[in-house]
Design a protein around this motif. Structure first.
Motif, mmCIF file in Angstrom:
data_model
loop_
_atom_site.group_PDB
_atom_site.id
_atom_site.type_symbol
_atom_site.label_atom_id
_atom_site.label_comp_id
_atom_site.label_asym_id
_atom_site.label_seq_id
_atom_site.Cartn_x
_atom_site.Cartn_y
_atom_site.Cartn_z
ATOM 1 N N MET A 40 33.415 46.229 32.796
ATOM 2 C CA MET A 40 33.856 46.616 34.132
ATOM 3 C C MET A 40 33.627 45.473 35.111
ATOM 4 N N VAL A 41 32.495 44.795 34.995
ATOM 5 C CA VAL A 41 32.216 43.656 35.863
ATOM 6 C C VAL A 41 33.222 42.538 35.602
ATOM 7 N N ARG A 42 33.554 42.326 34.345
ATOM 8 C CA ARG A 42 34.536 41.296 33.993
ATOM 9 C C ARG A 42 35.874 41.581 34.671
ATOM 10 N N GLU A 43 36.289 42.834 34.682
ATOM 11 C CA GLU A 43 37.565 43.173 35.304
ATOM 12 C C GLU A 43 37.511 42.987 36.820
ATOM 13 N N ILE A 44 36.383 43.300 37.431
ATOM 14 C CA ILE A 44 36.243 43.092 38.874
ATOM 15 C C ILE A 44 36.355 41.602 39.200
ATOM 16 N N LEU A 45 35.700 40.770 38.415
ATOM 17 C CA LEU A 45 35.764 39.324 38.629
ATOM 18 C C LEU A 45 37.174 38.799 38.408
ATOM 19 N N LEU A 46 37.888 39.385 37.452
ATOM 20 C CA LEU A 46 39.277 39.002 37.215
ATOM 21 C C LEU A 46 40.132 39.344 38.436
ATOM 22 N N PHE A 47 39.909 40.518 38.998
ATOM 23 C CA PHE A 47 40.602 40.920 40.224
ATOM 24 C C PHE A 47 40.340 39.921 41.342
ATOM 25 N N GLN A 48 39.091 39.533 41.528
ATOM 26 C CA GLN A 48 38.736 38.591 42.583
ATOM 27 C C GLN A 48 39.405 37.231 42.365
ATOM 28 N N ASN A 49 39.396 36.767 41.129
ATOM 29 C CA ASN A 49 39.998 35.469 40.825
ATOM 30 C C ASN A 49 41.497 35.476 41.090
ATOM 31 N N LYS A 50 42.165 36.541 40.693
ATOM 32 C CA LYS A 50 43.612 36.627 40.902
ATOM 33 C C LYS A 50 43.953 36.707 42.388
ATOM 34 N N LEU A 51 43.118 37.409 43.135
ATOM 35 C CA LEU A 51 43.350 37.511 44.570
ATOM 36 C C LEU A 51 43.192 36.143 45.230
ATOM 37 N N ASN A 52 42.175 35.406 44.825
ATOM 38 C CA ASN A 52 41.981 34.064 45.374
ATOM 39 C C ASN A 52 43.123 33.132 44.996
ATOM 40 N N GLU A 53 43.626 33.264 43.773
ATOM 41 C CA GLU A 53 44.753 32.437 43.344
ATOM 42 C C GLU A 53 45.977 32.706 44.203
ATOM 43 N N GLU A 54 46.201 33.964 44.533
ATOM 44 C CA GLU A 54 47.341 34.303 45.380
ATOM 45 C C GLU A 54 47.197 33.691 46.769
ATOM 46 N N PHE A 55 45.992 33.747 47.302
ATOM 47 C CA PHE A 55 45.770 33.217 48.640
ATOM 48 C C PHE A 55 45.864 31.693 48.675
ATOM 49 N N GLN A 56 45.625 31.044 47.570
ATOM 50 C CA GLN A 56 45.731 29.595 47.501
ATOM 51 C C GLN A 56 47.169 29.130 47.331
ATOM 52 N N ASN A 57 48.016 29.997 46.793
ATOM 53 C CA ASN A 57 49.403 29.657 46.498
ATOM 54 C C ASN A 57 50.250 29.804 47.764
ATOM 55 N N PRO A 58 50.882 28.739 48.238
ATOM 56 C CA PRO A 58 51.664 28.827 49.475
ATOM 57 C C PRO A 58 52.844 29.794 49.375
ATOM 58 N N GLU A 59 53.293 30.096 48.163
ATOM 59 C CA GLU A 59 54.422 31.007 47.997
ATOM 60 C C GLU A 59 54.021 32.470 48.100
#
Length: 221
Positions: A40-59
């Motif tokens: 469950m913790v792994r999935e939460i961290l995956l969610f956080q990483n994907k959210l950060n990736e989206e915010f870093q992507n100008p598109e």
């Protein structure tokens, strides 16, 4: 158009009419969660990483260029599996559609799909969950549910206007709520977006110390 991880609950640019790309509020990260806490913790961290990736992507980022260029990650509460609960859902029969106010003049046409009942840290709570009438007409998002909520962290640890959760219509009458995946509306990051205002009926009289924290423009952390 590539779907973004976070759409900020139909947060559209004011200059854009409609929702031609049919993106939903926030694409779920779908995977089977077992009872193992580390998974469950792994999935939460995956969610956080994907959210950060989206915010870093100008598109896909809602951040204006002046904030994105120095962006190094959103501020999250530490993963806490005690904020992941199994809830029961009561379907709302013959619910009448209504126009949900937003942070702009736009109105979002929603229907109360049902009421979610759950126990969190020994206390019982109920929240309304909504279905957008436009999105429910599409095959891709016909099972999508929108859960906005307020709690006692708002205005302090988290955004004053509340946060959102994305859900899917369950096969039975139980559904998993993971507040570690609570996120901010796009209008928190950019006032050009129009975001549904959380109904006062969806207030939780407790502190939800999980998910995304408030955003400080002068600092990413």
């Amino acid at each position: 158009m590539k779907k973004s991880l976070l759409f900020g609950t139909l947060c559209l640019f004011i200059s854009i009419l409609g929702c031609a790309d049919k993106r939903k509020y926030h694409d779920n990260i779908k995977s089977d969660i077992g009872s193992d806490n580390s998974e469950m913790v792994r999935e939460i961290l995956l969610f956080q990483n994907k959210l950060n990736e989206e915010f870093q992507n100008p598109e896909t980022s809602p951040l204006p260029d002046r904030y994105r260029k120095d962006f190094d990650g959103l501020d999250f509460f530490k993963p806490d599996t005690s904020f992941r609960v199994i809830a029961s859902m009561e379907r709302t029969a013959d619910a009448i559609p209504f126009m949900m106010p937003t942070t702009t003049d736009r109105l979002s046409e929603e229907v109360v799909y049902g009421v979610i009942n759950f126990t969190l840290k020994g206390q019982k709570y109920s929240l309304e969950v909504y279905q957008n009438l436009e999105l429910m007409q599409t095959t891709e998002y016909e099972d999508y549910l929108f859960l906005p909520f307020l709690d006692n962290t708002n205005g302090e640890e988290t955004y004053a206007g509340g946060r959102y959760l994305d859900l899917a219509i369950p096969e039975g009458n139980s559904i998993i709520l993971d507040f570690n995946k609570a996120y901010n509306p796009y209008c928190v990051y950019n006032k050009k977006y129009s975001c549904p205002i959380v109904p006062k009926s969806n207030f939780l009289n407790t502190k939800i110390m999980a998910g995304v924290k408030s955003f400080k423009q002068n600092s990413n952390k």
